[in-house]
Structure formats: C-alpha cells, structure tokens
Scaffold this active site. Structure first.
Site, short mmCIF file in Angstrom:
data_model
loop_
_atom_site.label_atom_id
_atom_site.label_comp_id
_atom_site.label_asym_id
_atom_site.label_seq_id
_atom_site.Cartn_x
_atom_site.Cartn_y
_atom_site.Cartn_z
N ARG A 1 -14.69 11.33 6.19
CA ARG A 1 -13.46 11.95 6.61
C ARG A 1 -12.81 13.04 5.43
NH1 ARG A 1 -9.43 7.44 6.64
NH2 ARG A 1 -7.98 8.88 6.77
N ASP B 1 -15.28 1.11 6.39
CA ASP B 1 -14.50 1.95 5.89
C ASP B 1 -14.75 2.82 4.77
OD1 ASP B 1 -11.27 3.20 5.72
OD2 ASP B 1 -11.72 1.90 3.84
N LYS C 1 -8.44 -2.97 5.65
CA LYS C 1 -8.60 -3.30 4.14
C LYS C 1 -7.61 -4.62 4.05
CE LYS C 1 -8.67 0.57 1.97
NZ LYS C 1 -8.76 1.63 2.73
N SER D 1 -7.89 2.70 8.72
CA SER D 1 -8.34 2.56 7.47
C SER D 1 -7.62 1.53 6.39
CB SER D 1 -8.56 4.00 6.55
OG SER D 1 -9.09 4.09 5.22
N HIS E 1 0.93 -1.29 0.11
CA HIS E 1 0.20 -0.03 0.06
C HIS E 1 0.75 1.11 0.16
CE1 HIS E 1 -3.71 2.48 0.52
NE2 HIS E 1 -2.74 3.23 1.45
#
Length: 442
Positions: free
Chosen positions: A168, A161, A187, A183, A82
C-alpha cells in the site's frame, strides 16, 4: 477460484464473498499470489471501496493469517489505543504508562514513521539499548511481568498486514478507509485487546483531511470492533497544528519524561490524559469520564506512571537512567537554526504537513523505508497556533547534525506559518481551536 477473477470483480465494483476474500488473503500470505496481483486488488479497493460486510471479512481473514493472543491468564483488563498519526503525536508514550500503572494490560504493537515524523518505535529506539524487535514468547513474558510492552509487529500476529502495508505504501493506496480499518483492527484484535480507544486525526497532515472522512473511518472501525466483541470507542481530533512542543524522536522522549514528571502541561498532555481516561472508563476503573481524568492525572502526580515507564524501558533493554538525566543519555543535535516571524501578529495558520516535511529534512524522519533516522534531529516549537508574535521573534527551531537539506528545511518551515498582521492584540485570528483538540467522541 482465481485471483484474477476476484480482482476483476472488485474492479467492476462488485461485492466479494467470504470465500473470495479468504482465498485472496490466505494465498497471498502463503506466497501463492504475487505482489503484482495483490497490488491490483488494493488499487481496486482504493478506487471502489468495500462495504461494512466486506471490510469485516477482510479484517477477519487478516486476523486469521497468524496467531490470536489469549491474555486471559493475566487476569486483568486488556486495553489498547491507536492513533492514525500526525506531527508531534507522542500520546502512546504517555498513555501506556498511565493506564498500565492502574493494572490494565496494554499489549501495544506500534509502528514506524514514514514521510515526516518517526513513529512510536523510532522514538523509543532513541533511548540507547531499547528493543522493539521482540518475538511473541518474550512479548508474553514481559506482559506477565509488568502488564505492558510496546513492540513492533511480530511475524506471528497478523503477518499478512505487514506485507500488505508495504505494498500500500509503495502503490499509493494507503488512504483507503476500508484498508486502513482492516489494517488497524486486525492487529488490535489479534493482540488480544478487549477495550480499544481510537484517536482518528483530521486535518492537513492527516490521512483523512476532512472531518466527515475522519468520522467515517472512526465509525467503520467501531463497527468492526463491535462485530468482534471488542469494546471500541473513537475520538476524532484536530491535526491542523503540531501536537506538543516538539517533533523528533529524542526530543519527544524528553518531553514525555517531563510530562510524566509533572513538569509540563501542554496540548499533548491534555489529549493524552483524556485518551487515558477513556481507556480507564471503558475498563471499568472509573464511573465517569471526569473521575477517569482525575485518576489519570493522579497517576502522574504520585509518580506511578513515571515508574511504569521506567519499568518498560528496563524490561525492553533501554538505559533506565534516561528518566533521571535525559539530557546526558538521549542523543542531542550539534546544531540549531531559528525560524523567526516576518511580521507581528497572530499565528493564524500552520501547514502541518509542511512542518512534517521540514522535520524529515532535518533527518528525523524517512522519505523511503530503510532510510536511517537521526534520532537527535527535529523541530522545537516556540509558538503555536493563535499565539501572538512580534516581528523577529523565534517561532520554531530546527535541530540537526547534517546540513545537506537544512536550507530547504528552513524554507519549508518558514513558509508553513501564516502570521496575520493585526494591531489589536486582543483579537485572535482564525484557527479552530478545540478543547483538548477534540472534534467528536464516537
């Protein structure tokens, strides 16, 4: 138990219990708690933060809001990466084919862009026919067939999320270390990864502007990963200058294809190989980082990474001939406008956030969710940080179809560059330049 009391407690900077966090997340996911109360909670967390225990409990509740994939039936290592994002950051599109071509499953749920560049999903959707809106059943089928898929967040996996992120984004609470950590990690844990490599950006376009903040975010996510039994490592990388030779959806897809063909080696290539190597090392496919980098490079050289990208495109409905003839398949902008150096010298500073704004103004990014993206628009970078330029030489080039905001884009992009007026071409100015952009490995 009431949402009001939980909000009040966090507003007063008190520690929340597992029962309170579970109550808030589950009730919000079920629709029993309205957006305005969740918004108040998010702002309280943004202002007061959460400690490691609270952040873990928040992540756990978010994971449990939906299904958690069990990919043991694939009988292969399961890994993911990520990135916290930036301008020109197309690393996922290079890393996934490299790693998956080695028999490592990569079940990637990626995102869309907002504010400047398109996200990974937007870039892929510039390929005609490519589908990212895939449900859990098809996702698992594709994983079984080829070992990887790149999709948008499903309704089954960490669904809360998606709801929370939308709030957000609209309530100025995105840049919270606790909320970002929960968050991202919810995932990745829910999608069944066993190994995770995080690329946490630091710089003028990143969520975390300072290196200390980026390291804090990275360490928070590593702690969460370890508590869930996830083999997690993080790299803090520099995002004070755009990554790669371009920014824009179809432009970046073409660049990815050229890199995987072995025709292009730039900073995007170097960072992607390094991040791939970390996944390869942590998945026990190599014994040292040097060996892992060689393995990653080999998958490009022998064409197996490119073949894997072609397989991904085919199974997700995209036009496979884009690999062989990208110029004839990918959308191309009708017009271009050059940005030229106003004086001779070295490019000593780039306001990368301004570059991202200029990219958005070409039509390549979104100002608001729901805005339509022009897949062909973007910016080509002819010169990078620390490069020497002559007065009048082209630094960058805007690609566009609509001229509505192009004058503003030109002005913003021109102002983003500082060229230091130096006579001696052997003296390089400014610009902290890191090997492969790496600031720290955690």
């Amino acid at each position: 138990m009431r949402a009001y009391d939980i909000i009040l407690k966090k507003r007063n900077n008190q520690k929340l219990s597992k029962e309170e966090i579970d109550f808030l997340i589950f009730r919000y996911n079920n629709g029993d708690i309205p957006d305005y109360q969740m918004s108040a909670f998010l702002m309280s967390v943004f202002l007061n933060g959460m400690d490691d225990d609270e952040t873990f409990l928040l992540t756990d509740a978010m994971v449990k809001s939906g299904d958690k994939l069990d990919l043991a039936f694939l009988d292969m290592p399961v890994a993911d990466k990520h990135s916290t994002g930036g301008v020109g950051d197309g690393t996922s599109l290079i890393i996934v084919p490299i790693v998956a071509s080695l028999g490592i499953c990569v079940p990637m749920m990626a995102g869309r862009g907002l504010g400047h560049t398109g996200g990974t999903l937007d870039k892929l959707e510039s390929i005609p026919g490519f589908r990212t809106n895939i449900d859990k059943k098809e996702f698992l089928n594709i994983l079984e067939l080829t070992g990887t898929a790149i999709i948008g967040q499903t309704l089954e996996i960490a669904p809360v999320d998606k709801k929370m992120y939308a709030l957000r984004d609209s309530t100025a609470t995105v840049e919270s270390i606790s909320l970002i950590s929960a968050s991202i990690m919810s995932k990745k844990i829910a999608e069944g990864a066993k190994t995770l490599v995080l690329d946490v950006k630091s710089g003028n376009v990143a969520f975390m502007k300072k290196e200390t903040e980026a390291k804090e975010l990275a360490q928070k996510m590593i702690k969460i990963g370890k508590k869930f039994g996830l083999n997690t490592s993080a790299v803090v990388t520099d995002m004070n200058t755009p990554l790669g030779n371009c920014a824009g959806n179809s432009l970046e897809i073409k660049q990815v294809i050229e890199i995987l063909k072995g025709n292009l080696k730039n900073d995007l290539f170097e960072l992607s190989v390094y991040l791939s190597a970390l996944i390869i090392l942590n998945s026990k496919k190599a014994s040292t980082i040097e060996e892992a980098e060689s393995v990653a490079q080999k998958q490009i050289n022998n064409g197996k990474a490119l073949e894997k990208l072609k397989e991904i495109i085919r199974l997700q409905g995209g036009e496979v001939s884009v690999i062989d003839t990208p110029d004839s398949i990918l959308p191309k902008a009708k017009y271009s406008r050059e940005i030229k150096a106003v004086n001779s010298g070295y490019i000593s500073y780039i306001d990368t956030r301004a570059v991202g704004t200029a990219e958005m103004l070409t039509g390549a990014g979104r100002e608001r969710k729901g805005d339509k993206i022009d897949y062909s628009a973007g910016i080509v970078f002819h010169k990078k940080l620390n490069d020497y330029v002559e007065k009048g030489e082209v630094i960058a080039e805007l690609a566009y179809n609509s001229s509505v905001h192009i004058d503003e884009a030109e002005m913003v992009l021109s102002d983003a560059y500082i060229v230091s007026n130096i006579e001696d071409k052997n003296i390089k100015m400014a610009g902290k330049v890191y090997d492969k952009r790496i600031i720290a490995l955690l």
